[in-house]
Design a protein around this motif. Structure first.
Motif, PDB file in Angstrom:
ATOM      1  N   ALA A 242      53.536  54.559   5.397  1.00 17.84           N
ATOM      2  CA  ALA A 242      52.343  55.181   5.972  1.00 17.84           C
ATOM      3  C   ALA A 242      51.412  54.164   6.626  1.00 17.84           C
ATOM      4  CB  ALA A 242      51.579  55.944   4.889  1.00 17.84           C
ATOM      5  N   GLY A 243      51.770  52.876   6.571  1.00 20.92           N
ATOM      6  CA  GLY A 243      50.982  51.873   7.264  1.00 20.92           C
ATOM      7  C   GLY A 243      49.943  51.157   6.426  1.00 20.92           C
ATOM      8  N   PHE A 244      49.922  51.414   5.103  1.00 22.80           N
ATOM      9  CA  PHE A 244      48.958  50.723   4.253  1.00 22.80           C
ATOM     10  C   PHE A 244      49.439  49.302   3.960  1.00 22.80           C
ATOM     11  CE2 PHE A 244      47.932  55.173   3.285  1.00 22.80           C
ATOM     12  CZ  PHE A 244      46.556  55.134   3.443  1.00 22.80           C
ATOM     13  N   ALA A 245      48.479  48.406   3.722  1.00 19.37           N
ATOM     14  CA  ALA A 245      48.816  47.011   3.464  1.00 19.37           C
ATOM     15  C   ALA A 245      49.640  46.880   2.196  1.00 19.37           C
ATOM     16  CB  ALA A 245      47.540  46.166   3.372  1.00 19.37           C
ATOM     17  N   ASP A 246      49.332  47.694   1.193  1.00 17.22           N
ATOM     18  CA  ASP A 246      50.084  47.675  -0.060  1.00 17.22           C
ATOM     19  C   ASP A 246      49.759  48.952  -0.832  1.00 17.22           C
ATOM     20  OD1 ASP A 246      47.540  47.250  -1.302  1.00 17.22           O
ATOM     21  OD2 ASP A 246      47.782  45.102  -0.988  1.00 17.22           O
ATOM     22  N   GLN A 247      50.393  49.106  -2.000  1.00 18.21           N
ATOM     23  CA  GLN A 247      50.212  50.329  -2.787  1.00 18.21           C
ATOM     24  C   GLN A 247      48.784  50.490  -3.280  1.00 18.21           C
ATOM     25  OE1 GLN A 247      53.230  50.984  -5.785  1.00 18.21           O
ATOM     26  NE2 GLN A 247      51.901  52.333  -6.978  1.00 18.21           N
ATOM     27  N   SER A 248      48.126  49.386  -3.663  1.00 21.36           N
ATOM     28  CA  SER A 248      46.745  49.487  -4.163  1.00 21.36           C
ATOM     29  C   SER A 248      45.793  49.947  -3.067  1.00 21.36           C
ATOM     30  CB  SER A 248      46.292  48.151  -4.746  1.00 21.36           C
ATOM     31  OG  SER A 248      46.268  47.145  -3.755  1.00 21.36           O
ATOM     32  N   HIS A 249      46.044  49.505  -1.845  1.00 21.23           N
ATOM     33  CA  HIS A 249      45.238  49.956  -0.704  1.00 21.23           C
ATOM     34  C   HIS A 249      45.388  51.465  -0.522  1.00 21.23           C
ATOM     35  CE1 HIS A 249      44.150  49.342   3.837  1.00 21.23           C
ATOM     36  NE2 HIS A 249      43.178  49.907   3.149  1.00 21.23           N
ATOM     37  N   MET A 250      46.616  51.952  -0.593  1.00 18.91           N
ATOM     38  CA  MET A 250      46.858  53.391  -0.491  1.00 18.91           C
ATOM     39  C   MET A 250      46.192  54.138  -1.639  1.00 18.91           C
ATOM     40  SD  MET A 250      50.451  55.555  -0.614  1.00 18.91           S
ATOM     41  CE  MET A 250      50.729  55.203  -2.357  1.00 18.91           C
ATOM     42  N   THR A 251      46.279  53.598  -2.835  1.00 22.44           N
ATOM     43  CA  THR A 251      45.717  54.267  -4.006  1.00 22.44           C
ATOM     44  C   THR A 251      44.216  54.463  -3.860  1.00 22.44           C
ATOM     45  OG1 THR A 251      47.441  53.442  -5.470  1.00 22.44           O
ATOM     46  CG2 THR A 251      45.358  54.096  -6.499  1.00 22.44           C
ATOM     47  N   ARG A 252      43.508  53.418  -3.408  1.00 23.83           N
ATOM     48  CA  ARG A 252      42.053  53.530  -3.234  1.00 23.83           C
ATOM     49  C   ARG A 252      41.698  54.593  -2.200  1.00 23.83           C
ATOM     50  NH1 ARG A 252      42.567  47.870  -3.658  1.00 23.83           N
ATOM     51  NH2 ARG A 252      42.467  47.640  -1.376  1.00 23.83           N
ATOM     52  N   ALA A 253      42.379  54.581  -1.070  1.00 24.34           N
ATOM     53  CA  ALA A 253      42.083  55.547  -0.015  1.00 24.34           C
ATOM     54  C   ALA A 253      42.440  56.967  -0.455  1.00 24.34           C
ATOM     55  CB  ALA A 253      42.846  55.172   1.256  1.00 24.34           C
ATOM     56  N   PHE A 254      43.580  57.119  -1.108  1.00 30.28           N
ATOM     57  CA  PHE A 254      44.056  58.425  -1.560  1.00 30.28           C
ATOM     58  C   PHE A 254      43.089  59.017  -2.584  1.00 30.28           C
ATOM     59  CE2 PHE A 254      46.797  61.573  -3.463  1.00 30.28           C
ATOM     60  CZ  PHE A 254      47.738  61.889  -2.496  1.00 30.28           C
ATOM     61  N   ALA A 255      42.652  58.200  -3.543  1.00 28.12           N
ATOM     62  CA  ALA A 255      41.752  58.686  -4.589  1.00 28.12           C
ATOM     63  C   ALA A 255      40.393  59.072  -4.020  1.00 28.12           C
ATOM     64  CB  ALA A 255      41.587  57.622  -5.673  1.00 28.12           C
ATOM     65  N   ARG A 256      39.907  58.323  -3.034  1.00 29.96           N
ATOM     66  CA  ARG A 256      38.633  58.686  -2.401  1.00 29.96           C
ATOM     67  C   ARG A 256      38.742  60.025  -1.691  1.00 29.96           C
ATOM     68  NH1 ARG A 256      38.270  53.098  -0.957  1.00 29.96           N
ATOM     69  NH2 ARG A 256      39.159  53.582   1.090  1.00 29.96           N
ATOM     70  N   ALA A 257      39.895  60.275  -1.082  1.00 29.14           N
ATOM     71  CA  ALA A 257      40.060  61.506  -0.307  1.00 29.14           C
ATOM     72  C   ALA A 257      40.312  62.727  -1.185  1.00 29.14           C
ATOM     73  CB  ALA A 257      41.213  61.341   0.688  1.00 29.14           C
ATOM     74  N   PHE A 258      41.148  62.588  -2.230  1.00 24.94           N
ATOM     75  CA  PHE A 258      41.608  63.751  -2.987  1.00 24.94           C
ATOM     76  C   PHE A 258      41.110  63.807  -4.420  1.00 24.94           C
ATOM     77  CE2 PHE A 258      45.258  63.077   0.071  1.00 24.94           C
ATOM     78  CZ  PHE A 258      44.860  64.092   0.942  1.00 24.94           C
ATOM     79  N   GLY A 259      40.494  62.717  -4.898  1.00 32.11           N
ATOM     80  CA  GLY A 259      39.984  62.725  -6.269  1.00 32.11           C
ATOM     81  C   GLY A 259      41.037  62.478  -7.325  1.00 32.11           C
ATOM     82  N   VAL A 260      42.275  62.238  -6.919  1.00 28.56           N
ATOM     83  CA  VAL A 260      43.357  61.881  -7.842  1.00 28.56           C
ATOM     84  C   VAL A 260      44.115  60.714  -7.238  1.00 28.56           C
ATOM     85  CG1 VAL A 260      43.618  64.199  -8.780  1.00 28.56           C
ATOM     86  CG2 VAL A 260      44.987  63.517  -6.794  1.00 28.56           C
ATOM     87  N   THR A 261      44.784  59.937  -8.068  1.00 30.23           N
ATOM     88  CA  THR A 261      45.586  58.827  -7.573  1.00 30.23           C
ATOM     89  C   THR A 261      46.922  59.346  -7.042  1.00 30.23           C
ATOM     90  OG1 THR A 261      46.698  58.412  -9.670  1.00 30.23           O
ATOM     91  CG2 THR A 261      44.552  57.336  -9.320  1.00 30.23           C
ATOM     92  N   PRO A 262      47.604  58.548  -6.228  1.00 33.26           N
ATOM     93  CA  PRO A 262      48.939  58.958  -5.792  1.00 33.26           C
ATOM     94  C   PRO A 262      49.892  59.214  -6.952  1.00 33.26           C
ATOM     95  CG  PRO A 262      48.128  57.164  -4.432  1.00 33.26           C
ATOM     96  CD  PRO A 262      47.156  57.325  -5.547  1.00 33.26           C
ATOM     97  N   ALA A 263      49.780  58.421  -8.014  1.00 31.91           N
ATOM     98  CA  ALA A 263      50.659  58.624  -9.160  1.00 31.91           C
ATOM     99  C   ALA A 263      50.396  59.965  -9.820  1.00 31.91           C
ATOM    100  CB  ALA A 263      50.470  57.475 -10.163  1.00 31.91           C
ATOM    101  N   GLN A 264      49.110  60.314  -9.957  1.00 35.91           N
ATOM    102  CA  GLN A 264      48.771  61.621 -10.534  1.00 35.91           C
ATOM    103  C   GLN A 264      49.255  62.748  -9.618  1.00 35.91           C
ATOM    104  OE1 GLN A 264      44.576  60.767 -10.787  1.00 35.91           O
ATOM    105  NE2 GLN A 264      44.641  60.512 -13.016  1.00 35.91           N
ATOM    106  N   TYR A 265      49.097  62.560  -8.328  1.00 36.65           N
ATOM    107  CA  TYR A 265      49.541  63.583  -7.381  1.00 36.65           C
ATOM    108  C   TYR A 265      51.058  63.748  -7.447  1.00 36.65           C
ATOM    109  CZ  TYR A 265      50.117  66.233  -3.077  1.00 36.65           C
ATOM    110  OH  TYR A 265      50.443  67.197  -2.161  1.00 36.65           O
ATOM    111  N   ALA A 266      51.779  62.622  -7.514  1.00 34.60           N
ATOM    112  CA  ALA A 266      53.242  62.686  -7.594  1.00 34.60           C
ATOM    113  C   ALA A 266      53.671  63.428  -8.858  1.00 34.60           C
ATOM    114  CB  ALA A 266      53.828  61.274  -7.573  1.00 34.60           C
TER     115      ALA A 266
END
Length: 270
Positions: A242-266
């Motif tokens: 998806a173009g993120f620098a790393d997984q932690s970068h994605m996690t921060r952005a994802f949690a800000r947008a949806f209120g859950v982490t990618p792991a919780q969403y998965a």
């Protein structure tokens, strides 16, 4: 000295009791005092700067500096090559050639100080500076606000008026992000493709989408990551795809947008 990936920009931090002899720089300097206080003599008169103040220097301006007391002082500084500042002034509607001079050596302007802090963080933070668009936007916003509010430059309205006829160009820039959000883009390249100045692109993009280009890009990347996670892709692979620098970068952005982490969403999707 901090690493900064934007050409024509240098970032420094000082925390010192040292007194500096009279000297000058070849660049424009904008900074914020974050601890202590300093006295100096400059080409614009005697200066006293305290924590929270914005400090500025013009190219070739001779100045010195000494702390108020033995505790010293500390500041962050961004230095801009004159050509970078002149280009921004022209984009904003200054007459050519743009004669730019910072008006005051010390400013008490909380809004401008906050703008500086965002730009400095973007220029020096490893995660932020890996995204050229975020860094460019923050630095450009600082320079534009500086030129508009704190220099001798007088602007005319033609650059503003041109935005009204730029809808098709903005859609072109937006489509470039929509078509491939995982690809890195820069403010300069988006503006060039759209046939607009950076100022016109930023203003028009916010008007069309409600977001500046970098925030819009992150939203598209989050949406792509969400679809990839739903397909069962491992989180690290989803972040990279998806173009993120790393997984932690994605996690921060994802949690800000949806209120859950990618792991919780998965986990919820499974």
């Amino acid at each position: 000295m901090h690493r900064c990936t934007v050409a024509g920009v240098q970032a420094t931090t000082a925390d010192t009791t040292r007194s500096f002899a009279r000297h000058s720089h070849d660049t424009f300097g904008i900074g914020v005092m974050w601890r202590g206080a300093q006295r100096s003599a400059s080409g614009r008169g005697p200066v006293e700067a305290r924590a929270g103040d914005v400090i500025t220097v013009n190219p070739g301006e001779v100045h010195d500096g000494r702390a108020f007391d033995e505790r010293g002082r500390a500041w962050h500084m961004l230095y801009f090559e004159p050509s970078v500042v002149h280009d921004v002034a022209l984009e904003l509607g200054a007459a050519a050639p743009a004669a730019v001079e910072l008006e005051r050596p010390v400013l008490r302007d909380d809004g401008f100080a906050a703008c500086f802090k965002r730009a400095f963080a973007a220029a020096t933070n490893a995660a932020a500076s890996s995204d050229a668009l975020a860094c460019e936007e923050a630095l450009y916003a600082l320079m534009a606000e500086c030129v508009r509010s704190h220099t001798t430059v007088r602007l005319h309205a033609s650059a503003h008026a041109a935005i009204d006829g730029a809808v098709a160009s903005i859609e072109h820039a937006k489509a470039r992000i929509d078509d491939d959000p995982c690809q890195p883009v820069t403010l300069a390249s988006l503006a060039l493709d759209a046939g607009l100045s950076r100022f016109q692109l930023l203003r028009g993009f916010v008007r069309a989408t409600g977001l500046p280009p970098h925030a819009y890009l992150i939203q598209r990347r989050i949406a792509l990551a969400r679809r990839l996670i739903e397909r069962g892709l491992p989180l690290a692979d989803a972040a990279a795809s998806a173009g993120f620098a790393d997984q932690s970068h994605m996690t921060r952005a994802f949690a800000r947008a949806f209120g859950v982490t990618p792991a919780q969403y998965a986990g919820a999707v499974r």
